[in-house]
Write a protein that holds these residues in place. Sequence first.
Motif, PDB file in Angstrom:
ATOM      1  N   ALA A  31       1.018  -1.180   0.187  1.00  0.00           N
ATOM      2  CA  ALA A  31       0.041   0.039  -0.108  1.00  0.00           C
ATOM      3  C   ALA A  31       0.867   1.052  -0.146  1.00  0.00           C
ATOM      4  O   ALA A  31       2.165   1.086   0.269  1.00  0.00           O
ATOM      5  CB  ALA A  31      -1.130  -0.052   1.104  1.00  0.00           C
ATOM      6  N   ALA A  32       0.196   2.167  -0.158  1.00  0.00           N
ATOM      7  CA  ALA A  32       0.741   3.737  -0.134  1.00  0.00           C
ATOM      8  C   ALA A  32      -0.062   4.573   0.584  1.00  0.00           C
ATOM      9  O   ALA A  32      -1.265   4.517   0.338  1.00  0.00           O
ATOM     10  CB  ALA A  32       1.372   4.294  -1.696  1.00  0.00           C
ATOM     11  N   ILE A  33       0.659   5.634   1.295  1.00  0.00           N
ATOM     12  CA  ILE A  33      -0.173   6.516   1.772  1.00  0.00           C
ATOM     13  C   ILE A  33      -0.048   7.884   1.233  1.00  0.00           C
ATOM     14  O   ILE A  33       1.048   8.264   0.989  1.00  0.00           O
ATOM     15  CB  ILE A  33      -0.132   6.790   3.092  1.00  0.00           C
ATOM     16  CG1 ILE A  33      -0.409   5.342   4.182  1.00  0.00           C
ATOM     17  CG2 ILE A  33      -0.847   8.085   3.914  1.00  0.00           C
ATOM     18  CD1 ILE A  33       0.154   5.319   5.692  1.00  0.00           C
ATOM     19  N   ALA A  34      -1.158   8.607   0.789  1.00  0.00           N
ATOM     20  CA  ALA A  34      -1.081   9.992   0.242  1.00  0.00           C
ATOM     21  C   ALA A  34      -1.511  10.894   1.262  1.00  0.00           C
ATOM     22  O   ALA A  34      -2.744  10.682   1.962  1.00  0.00           O
ATOM     23  CB  ALA A  34      -1.973  10.126  -1.135  1.00  0.00           C
ATOM     24  N   GLU A 113       3.837   8.216  -0.273  1.00  0.00           N
ATOM     25  CA  GLU A 113       4.833   7.320   0.307  1.00  0.00           C
ATOM     26  C   GLU A 113       4.491   5.909   0.505  1.00  0.00           C
ATOM     27  O   GLU A 113       3.226   5.447   0.465  1.00  0.00           O
ATOM     28  CB  GLU A 113       5.196   8.081   1.575  1.00  0.00           C
ATOM     29  CG  GLU A 113       4.047   7.960   2.449  1.00  0.00           C
ATOM     30  CD  GLU A 113       4.529   8.412   3.898  1.00  0.00           C
ATOM     31  OE1 GLU A 113       5.716   8.263   4.330  1.00  0.00           O
ATOM     32  OE2 GLU A 113       3.593   9.132   4.368  1.00  0.00           O
ATOM     33  N   PRO A 114       5.366   4.951  -0.073  1.00  0.00           N
ATOM     34  CA  PRO A 114       5.110   3.483   0.236  1.00  0.00           C
ATOM     35  C   PRO A 114       4.785   3.340   1.662  1.00  0.00           C
ATOM     36  O   PRO A 114       5.642   3.755   2.392  1.00  0.00           O
ATOM     37  CB  PRO A 114       6.292   2.926  -0.635  1.00  0.00           C
ATOM     38  CG  PRO A 114       7.367   3.914  -0.209  1.00  0.00           C
ATOM     39  CD  PRO A 114       6.591   5.154  -0.263  1.00  0.00           C
ATOM     40  N   LEU A 115       4.158   2.336   1.982  1.00  0.00           N
ATOM     41  CA  LEU A 115       4.159   1.693   3.124  1.00  0.00           C
ATOM     42  C   LEU A 115       5.268   0.586   3.249  1.00  0.00           C
ATOM     43  O   LEU A 115       4.851  -0.569   2.488  1.00  0.00           O
ATOM     44  CB  LEU A 115       2.729   1.065   3.353  1.00  0.00           C
ATOM     45  CG  LEU A 115       2.216   0.960   4.883  1.00  0.00           C
ATOM     46  CD1 LEU A 115       2.573   2.132   5.797  1.00  0.00           C
ATOM     47  CD2 LEU A 115       0.798   0.723   5.096  1.00  0.00           C
ATOM     48  N   THR A 116       6.063   0.473   4.049  1.00  0.00           N
ATOM     49  CA  THR A 116       7.384  -0.347   4.136  1.00  0.00           C
ATOM     50  C   THR A 116       7.545  -1.246   5.110  1.00  0.00           C
ATOM     51  O   THR A 116       7.062  -0.852   6.452  1.00  0.00           O
ATOM     52  CB  THR A 116       8.703   0.305   3.541  1.00  0.00           C
ATOM     53  OG1 THR A 116       8.716   1.462   4.859  1.00  0.00           O
ATOM     54  CG2 THR A 116       8.450   1.147   2.414  1.00  0.00           C
ATOM     55  N   GLY A 117       8.130  -2.216   5.102  1.00  0.00           N
ATOM     56  CA  GLY A 117       8.367  -3.132   6.409  1.00  0.00           C
ATOM     57  C   GLY A 117       7.327  -4.048   6.530  1.00  0.00           C
ATOM     58  O   GLY A 117       6.200  -4.096   5.919  1.00  0.00           O
ATOM     59  N   ALA A 118       7.352  -4.842   7.432  1.00  0.00           N
ATOM     60  CA  ALA A 118       6.517  -5.766   7.662  1.00  0.00           C
ATOM     61  C   ALA A 118       5.616  -5.349   9.054  1.00  0.00           C
ATOM     62  O   ALA A 118       6.228  -5.017   9.909  1.00  0.00           O
ATOM     63  CB  ALA A 118       7.087  -7.107   8.023  1.00  0.00           C
ATOM     64  N   ALA A 119       4.381  -5.946   8.963  1.00  0.00           N
ATOM     65  CA  ALA A 119       3.498  -5.621  10.215  1.00  0.00           C
ATOM     66  C   ALA A 119       4.019  -6.496  11.374  1.00  0.00           C
ATOM     67  O   ALA A 119       4.240  -7.608  11.378  1.00  0.00           O
ATOM     68  CB  ALA A 119       2.206  -5.913   9.914  1.00  0.00           C
ATOM     69  N   GLY A 120       4.249  -6.024  12.541  1.00  0.00           N
ATOM     70  CA  GLY A 120       4.875  -6.568  13.862  1.00  0.00           C
ATOM     71  C   GLY A 120       3.823  -6.802  14.919  1.00  0.00           C
ATOM     72  O   GLY A 120       2.571  -6.515  14.629  1.00  0.00           O
TER      73      GLY A 120
END
Lengths: 120, 232
Positions: A31-34, A113-120
Motif C-alpha cells: 500500500a501507499a499513503i497519500a 509514500e509507500p508503506l514499508t516493512g512488515a507488520a509486527g
Amino acid sequence: MQEYQARIDGPVTGLDVLSTAEDWASAGRKAAIATVIETWGSAPRPVGSHLVIDADGNFEGSVSGGCVEGAVVTEALDVIESGAPKILEFGVADETAWQVGLSCGGRIRIFVEPLTGAAG
Amino acid sequence: MDVGLLQTLNTERAARRAAILVSPLDGRPQRLIKHSDSWQDDPLAEALERRFRSGKSGIVEIADGPDLFLTVQVPPPRLVIIGAVHISKALVPMAQIAGFDVAVIDPRGAFASEARFPADILHADWPEDVLNTAPLDPFTALAAVTHDPKIDDYPLISALKSDCFYVGALGSRKTHGKRAERLQAAGLTTSQINRIDAPIGLDIGAASPEEIAVAVLGQIISALRKPTEIGE
C-alpha cells in the motif's frame, strides 16, 4: 462503564484511514499513503488529510472532494511499484504537469509514500 | 512510512495520546514524536510545541535539510460534565453539535436518569469511580456544576492534575473562595487553583440554565482555540 471506556479511548473505526492502512499492511497488502501537505485557496480537504491506496487500486479516505483521487491512485501504484515517494501538485493553474484540476480553483500538494516493512 | 511506525502512531491515537510524525519530504526515514516523550531538547522543539497546541499539520522548513512535513495527531476534544443538572441538559446537545465527545457523571440517581440524558453518555456513579477507569487528559474540558463539594471537588482536583485544557466550576465567588481553601488544603498550588474558571462561563449576563450552557460552551471553545489566553 465499558461504554464510557470506549468513548474515552476514541473509536478507531473502519473509516479511519491510518487504521485501514495498518489493517491492509497486516493482511500483507502492499500500500501507499497519500497526504495533503500544502493547500492554497479554497482546497476541499485540509492539510493532513490522508488517502490509502493498495496495489490493486483500492482506496479509502480522500485528499480532495473527489476531483483528483483518480490521478493520485494512478501515481500511488507507481510509488508502490518503485518504492520511492513522490510529491504531486494539482491546481487549475497547473495545466502543464497535470490534466486533472480542482474545480474549486484551489491548489494542493500531496506527498505519496509507500508503506514499508512488515507488520509486527 | 514504516509499518511499525504506523502501528505505534495508531496505538497512541487509540489511547487518546498526542503524537507528531515527522516526514522529510525527500523520502528520508520518518520519526515519531510522542507527546509523552522528552522532546523539549529536540531541534524542532519550538515547532513541536506550537503544533501540539494547535493540532494542525503542516510543513516546517529547516536550514540544513529537506522540508519536513509534520502530521499532527491530537485526540478529539472531550467534555466531561460533573452533574446531571438543568444546565447539563442544555450543554450536552450544544457541545455535541460543536463536535465534542461528551460524558455526564452524577452519582445521584434522581438526577442521572436515562429519561433525562442519553444512556450512552450518562454515568450514574461517583466521579472517583468513573475517572479511575477512564482518566482525564489535556484534551478534555471539565465542567463541575453540581454545587456539591462532595461530588465536585474530586474531579476538579483530578482535572487540574491532569492538565485539562479547561476546568470550570459553578458557584458564586463566595462559594469558590471556600472551594479554593479546600483545594489548597488538598495540596494544589495557587496557580493550579487559579486555572479554575469560576464563576463558570463567559460573562454574557446569562440568566437561564440554557443561557449559562451557552456561556460555558463559549468559554470552553475559547480555551481550546485560544489557549494562550487561559489564566491571563
